[in-house]
Write an enzyme that holds these catalytic residues in place. Sequence first.
Site, PDB file in Angstrom:
ATOM      1  N   TYR A  19       0.833  -1.209   0.000  1.00  0.00           N
ATOM      2  CA  TYR A  19       0.000   0.000   0.000  1.00  0.00           C
ATOM      3  C   TYR A  19       0.869   1.261   0.000  1.00  0.00           C
ATOM      4  O   TYR A  19       0.658   2.163  -0.810  1.00  0.00           O
ATOM      5  CB  TYR A  19      -0.948   0.018   1.207  1.00  0.00           C
ATOM      6  CG  TYR A  19      -1.636   1.351   1.355  1.00  0.00           C
ATOM      7  CD1 TYR A  19      -2.684   1.707   0.513  1.00  0.00           C
ATOM      8  CD2 TYR A  19      -1.201   2.277   2.295  1.00  0.00           C
ATOM      9  CE1 TYR A  19      -3.301   2.951   0.611  1.00  0.00           C
ATOM     10  CE2 TYR A  19      -1.805   3.522   2.411  1.00  0.00           C
ATOM     11  CZ  TYR A  19      -2.852   3.851   1.558  1.00  0.00           C
ATOM     12  OH  TYR A  19      -3.438   5.090   1.658  1.00  0.00           O
ATOM     13  N   HIS A 108       1.627  13.506   2.530  1.00  0.00           N
ATOM     14  CA  HIS A 108       1.911  12.806   3.775  1.00  0.00           C
ATOM     15  C   HIS A 108       2.924  11.693   3.560  1.00  0.00           C
ATOM     16  O   HIS A 108       3.041  11.137   2.472  1.00  0.00           O
ATOM     17  CB  HIS A 108       0.630  12.265   4.416  1.00  0.00           C
ATOM     18  CG  HIS A 108      -0.164  11.352   3.534  1.00  0.00           C
ATOM     19  ND1 HIS A 108      -0.953  11.820   2.501  1.00  0.00           N
ATOM     20  CD2 HIS A 108      -0.285  10.006   3.522  1.00  0.00           C
ATOM     21  CE1 HIS A 108      -1.537  10.792   1.894  1.00  0.00           C
ATOM     22  NE2 HIS A 108      -1.141   9.680   2.491  1.00  0.00           N
ATOM     23  N   HIS A 110       4.551   7.966   4.841  1.00  0.00           N
ATOM     24  CA  HIS A 110       4.327   6.692   5.519  1.00  0.00           C
ATOM     25  C   HIS A 110       5.696   6.128   5.846  1.00  0.00           C
ATOM     26  O   HIS A 110       6.526   5.958   4.943  1.00  0.00           O
ATOM     27  CB  HIS A 110       3.580   5.698   4.617  1.00  0.00           C
ATOM     28  CG  HIS A 110       2.156   6.059   4.372  1.00  0.00           C
ATOM     29  ND1 HIS A 110       1.137   5.633   5.198  1.00  0.00           N
ATOM     30  CD2 HIS A 110       1.584   6.800   3.407  1.00  0.00           C
ATOM     31  CE1 HIS A 110      -0.016   6.108   4.729  1.00  0.00           C
ATOM     32  NE2 HIS A 110       0.235   6.820   3.648  1.00  0.00           N
TER      33      HIS A 110
END
Length: 121
Positions: A19, A108, A110
């Site tokens: 992901y 953003h 991760h």
Amino acid sequence: MAVTKTHPIKSTLKAAIDYICDPDKTDGKLLVSSFGCAAETADIEFEWTRRHAIDKGTNLGRHLIQAFRPGEVSPEETHEIGMQLANEILGGEYEFVLTTHVDKGHIHNHLLWNAVKRSIT
């Protein structure tokens, strides 16, 4: 100012890595970095490290999300901030994959790292 949150990865390590490395989210994987492993094989490498660790714990990894306000930073700046954070908090002792997502209105990061320290030889 960035907002961060973190949660444990207990059973879906490969799915989580897949992901966060999605090329549609990471500008064709230009915004993917790793340490102590290759992003493409991180789940296998994390498992190998875990198998050889003395203290395994119950988590497979940790997942931190670091989000910025729209227009606050560029994708490249966001990724650099994420690398600085990863290096600071993990201190070269844990394998990690860092990605920057640009597919939403807010950029953003991760950061996914192994729950066990890597063996340094």
